[in-house]
Design a protein around this motif. Structure first.
Motif, PDB file in Angstrom:
ATOM      1  N   PHE A 128      -0.545 -10.833  -4.437  1.00 34.65           N
ATOM      2  CA  PHE A 128      -0.263 -10.027  -3.463  1.00 34.65           C
ATOM      3  C   PHE A 128       1.161 -11.664  -3.201  1.00 34.65           C
ATOM      4  O   PHE A 128       0.817 -13.081  -2.716  1.00 34.65           O
ATOM      5  CB  PHE A 128      -0.817 -10.115  -1.484  1.00 34.65           C
ATOM      6  N   ILE A 129       2.554 -11.853  -3.644  1.00 35.89           N
ATOM      7  CA  ILE A 129       3.247 -12.642  -3.035  1.00 35.89           C
ATOM      8  C   ILE A 129       4.710 -11.968  -2.570  1.00 35.89           C
ATOM      9  O   ILE A 129       4.670 -11.190  -2.755  1.00 35.89           O
ATOM     10  CB  ILE A 129       3.877 -13.417  -4.811  1.00 35.89           C
ATOM     11  N   GLN A 130       4.715 -12.782  -1.699  1.00 40.48           N
ATOM     12  CA  GLN A 130       5.381 -12.626  -0.187  1.00 40.48           C
ATOM     13  C   GLN A 130       6.355 -13.588   0.301  1.00 40.48           C
ATOM     14  O   GLN A 130       5.784 -14.163   0.636  1.00 40.48           O
ATOM     15  CB  GLN A 130       5.003 -12.037   0.656  1.00 40.48           C
ATOM     16  N   GLY A 131       7.901 -13.483  -0.317  1.00 42.88           N
ATOM     17  CA  GLY A 131       8.547 -15.433   0.241  1.00 42.88           C
ATOM     18  C   GLY A 131       9.747 -14.813  -0.798  1.00 42.88           C
ATOM     19  O   GLY A 131       9.881 -14.345  -2.060  1.00 42.88           O
ATOM     20  N   PRO A 132      10.866 -15.084  -0.609  1.00 44.62           N
ATOM     21  CA  PRO A 132      12.253 -15.210  -1.251  1.00 44.62           C
ATOM     22  C   PRO A 132      12.815 -16.626  -1.483  1.00 44.62           C
ATOM     23  O   PRO A 132      13.431 -16.866  -1.718  1.00 44.62           O
ATOM     24  CB  PRO A 132      13.300 -14.817   0.066  1.00 44.62           C
ATOM     25  N   THR A 133      12.128 -17.724  -1.609  1.00 45.47           N
ATOM     26  CA  THR A 133      11.946 -19.122  -2.006  1.00 45.47           C
ATOM     27  C   THR A 133      11.771 -19.302  -3.412  1.00 45.47           C
ATOM     28  O   THR A 133      11.063 -18.692  -3.919  1.00 45.47           O
ATOM     29  CB  THR A 133      11.486 -20.179  -0.690  1.00 45.47           C
ATOM     30  N   ASP A 134      12.249 -20.391  -4.001  1.00 46.90           N
ATOM     31  CA  ASP A 134      12.085 -20.763  -5.427  1.00 46.90           C
ATOM     32  C   ASP A 134      10.955 -20.671  -4.920  1.00 46.90           C
ATOM     33  O   ASP A 134      10.209 -20.233  -7.039  1.00 46.90           O
ATOM     34  CB  ASP A 134      12.774 -22.014  -5.216  1.00 46.90           C
ATOM     35  N   ASP A 135       9.764 -21.378  -4.627  1.00 45.03           N
ATOM     36  CA  ASP A 135       8.460 -21.595  -4.949  1.00 45.03           C
ATOM     37  C   ASP A 135       7.847 -20.033  -5.106  1.00 45.03           C
ATOM     38  O   ASP A 135       6.948 -20.079  -5.619  1.00 45.03           O
ATOM     39  CB  ASP A 135       8.162 -22.487  -3.920  1.00 45.03           C
ATOM     40  N   HIS A 136       8.712 -19.069  -4.067  1.00 47.05           N
ATOM     41  CA  HIS A 136       7.960 -17.968  -5.064  1.00 47.05           C
ATOM     42  C   HIS A 136       8.420 -17.253  -5.960  1.00 47.05           C
ATOM     43  O   HIS A 136       7.557 -16.538  -6.391  1.00 47.05           O
ATOM     44  CB  HIS A 136       8.300 -16.757  -3.286  1.00 47.05           C
TER      45      HIS A 136
END
Length: 701
Positions: A415-423
């Motif tokens: 589960f991955i949640q987030g809008p950044t380039d790292d995500h």
């Protein structure tokens, strides 16, 4: 002595002088003349809404009689002449159907031949009638006398021979008396009954001008769709060959139409266009056709069935599409379960009002549309249904990161949640891990059955638009041959279906930059909410679906939230159509959490591998235990990948030696199992517990 003072200058501040103005009282108003008051009263009465409505009603019902008389006369004329056949022949010729024209001509010849025979029979019918009357009268009298003879024999009275005959004469006399009594009133009432019959015919056919009709009919509200209305709408569409052909058909323009069928909250009719008129000419004029049918544009759908030169019109009842549909069965039935392989997800309703269910078995999925139109809700509804099948494994990447997919924590194994380039980097690595899992399955013996692995990426356009590059100068985003996300998606599309590794993507406002052509065409099920342009509709659904009538760019942004145009073989579409319009059930976030809780209860417990932000102080042994999840043992290679997913900055550069060093120091060293190096969950958990116990004891000392 008194001195007189003479002022040589004027007083600069003289006392103010008050001027009194006398305003004369207004003269009394002259009384308004009687004729003016009467005229105003008459004008008010004449222009009042009640008066207008009453006048229209009187005119309407009067004109119903005239219209009914015209219709009755036309029906009588059609029944007595061959005009109907001539009209049908002209209609068939105008439509280019010469075979049908020949058939109607043959029927007309039969009618004329039969009519000629009836007229020839009239020449001999008076003589035949006279003979029939004479023979009938003679037989009747003879029968009555014979009956009288039988009665006379029975009663032994010769006078009874004529009793039946006289009784018949008396009965005929009674009938004549009744007719004489009724004839006068019948002549008086008869015309009124005839007018009433004509009025009923005219009212049923609405045979009155539009200005005389009630307001709701004149405004088109609730106006039923009839053949004459459809033909008139097509005639006034602005297509010259179509108008000319209908004009040549006369009153038989309805010959182009198939039967008008009730279809859900509207009606459906197939229209066979005349020769020289293409279906695209009608499709391009959807708005004008809708207005001619007294509907809004979104209430008329034009599709192309299999029959040549034919368009299928679906016309909604006024305002029906603005009414919400009911809740999802996932919400109302808490005993509902799913079957990934054989079942269908209850997604919503089609325009007919029938349940629209989608099969997701071995089908890659793409849902797109403008922002805030219900894309995430539509994608999440499918995922929630599939989650009720405990055999399906989910990996979820939410690149919006506002909690829309939070209920999948504890349900999805990654589960991955987030809008950044790292995500984006983490989601890309998740897809690459799915590619490796796919390759592992492909190496297994043929016929091996694999549980479904669904990799779900919402807001995938963020990944495609990511500008970052890795240490080898390979871009994460874009659509080049070395783009990591693009190539991983392509590989899954190419071979994942065969081993039940599927990619579901949700994206918004598609362009060639944020949704490459090869990726969007790799999806088996393609669905679109409202879009801005036809070119975007072609990107979302493909040329075949749009050429067949799919038009998500004609949906109303904001008003048609949750309405999807779906192109897929996994949903039951009308015969001959490449797409279907679905109004999806809306499942709120709270309801989604409740459904996810039911799905978790069906499973044995899932430890979700949640990505943690960079820069935090790490505990390698605890992270290794988290990476192992619930599996009793995991290959060291997979442990390294899971650690990198947890934190790229901390573990992205780890090798097997780094992992071995941490495990050896804690007493949980890797060991071989079935010929490969693995990490045991029990050993790591025991080492972590012992370390915490030793740490607590040292602190106590």
């Amino acid at each position: 002595m008194t001195e007189n003072v003479v002022h040589l200058h004027k007083n600069p501040d003289p006392a103010p002088v008050t001027t009194l103005t006398v305003v004369p009282e207004p003269a009394p108003a002259k009384p308004m003349p009687l004729w003016v008051r009467s005229g105003r009263a008459v004008r008010t009465a004449v222009t009042h809404d009640v008066t207008k409505a009453t006048a229209r009603a009187m005119a309407r019902h009067t004109l119903f009689v005239a219209g009914g008389a015209r219709i009755a006369a036309k029906r009588t004329w059609d029944g007595r002449t061959a005009s109907r056949y001539e009209r049908m022949i002209r209609a068939a010729e105008a439509a280019g159907n010469f075979e049908l024209a020949a058939e109607w001509e043959e029927r007309g010849q039969h009618y004329r031949r039969d009519r000629h025979q009836r007229r020839m029979d009239l020449l001999t019918s008076p003589i035949d009638a006279a003979k029939g009357v004479a023979v009938g009268a003679g037989m009747s009298v003879g029968s009555l006398i014979a009956l009288g003879v039988v009665m006379a024999v029975a009663t032994k009275d010769a006078g009874d021979v004529f009793t039946p005959l006289m009784a018949t004469v008396d009965f005929i006399n009674l009938l004549i008396t009744i007719v004489q009594v009724v004839w006068g009133p019948a002549l008086t009432i008869g015309p009124f009954l005839a007018l009433l019959a004509l009025w009923a015919v005219g009212k049923h056919q609405q045979a009155a001008p539009a200005w005389a009709m009630p307001d709701n009919v004149r405004n088109g509200e609730g106006e039923p769709i009839t053949p004459s209305i459809v033909v008139k709408a097509l005639r006034d569409l602005g297509v010259a060959p179509l108008r000319t052909a209908i004009k040549d058909m006369g009153d038989a323009g309805a010959g182009m139409l198939g039967p008008i069928r009730i279809a859900g909250c509207g009606v459906e009719v197939d229209v066979t266009l005349p020769s020289g008129v293409s279906t695209i000419e009608v499709q391009k004029r959807r708005r004008k056709l809708a207005e001619n049918l007294t509907r809004h544009e979104h209430e008329v759908f034009i599709t192309i069935p299999q029959a040549a030169r034919t368009v299928r019109l679906w016309v909604a009842d006024s305002g029906a599409l603005d009414e919400p549909i009911g809740p999802s069965p996932l919400v109302t039935d808490d005993t509902l379960t799913a079957d990934y392989a054989k079942g269908r997800a209850p997604w919503g309703q089609d325009l007919r009002g029938d349940a629209a269910a989608l099969s997701v078995y071995q089908r890659h999925l793409l849902i797109t549309g403008l922002s805030n139109q219900g894309k995430t809700a539509a994608l999440r509804a499918l995922a929630l249904w599939v989650a009720l099948d405990r055999s399906v494994e989910f990996w979820v990447g939410d690149l919006k990161g506002v909690g829309d997919w939070a209920m999948f924590e504890g349900l999805a194994t990654r589960f991955i949640q987030g809008p950044t380039d790292d995500h984006v980097i983490q989601v890309t690595m998740m897809l690459e891990d799915a590619v490796e899992e796919m390759n592992r399955r492909l190496m297994m013996p043929p016929g091996t059955q694999f549980p479904a692995l669904i990799v779900n990426v919402d807001e995938a356009q963020v990944a495609f638009m990511c500008p970052l590059k890795d240490e080898d100068k390979r871009p994460y985003g874009g659509s080049s041959s070395n783009s990591r996300y693009f190539m991983a998606a392509r590989k899954i599309h190419n071979q994942g279906r065969a081993v039940n590794v599927l990619l579901w993507q949700g994206t918004q406002d598609p362009t060639d930059q944020n949704l490459p052509k090869l990726v969007r065409e790799g999806a088996h099920t393609r669905a679109s909410l409202a879009l801005g342009t036809e070119s975007q509709s072609r990107m979302a659904l493909g040329d075949k679906a749009v050429n067949g009538g799919a038009a998500p760019h004609l949906l109303r942004p904001g008003l048609d939230k949750g309405t999807l145009v779906v192109a897929s073989d996994g949903i039951q579409a009308p015969a001959g159509q490449a797409s279907i319009t679905v109004r999806t059930h809306y499942i709120s976030t709270d309801e989604a959490h409740a459904i996810a809780d039911r799905a978790k209860a069906l499973r044995d417990g899932v430890t979700t591998l949640t990505v943690i932000e960079r820069g935090e102080e790490r505990d390698p042994l605890a992270d290794i235990l988290a990476a192992l999840g619930d599996a009793p043992r995991v290959r060291t290679k997979d442990v390294l990948k899971r650690l990198a997913t947890l934190n790229e900055g901390a573990y992205g550069g780890w090798s097997f030696l780094d992992l071995k060093r941490v495990l050896d120091d804690s007493g949980a060293e890797p060991h071989k199992s079935d010929g490969v190096m693995v990490v045991s969950r029990d050993r790591v958990a025991r080492a972590l517990a012992n370390r915490d116990t030793d740490g607590s004891a040292s602190a106590a000392e």
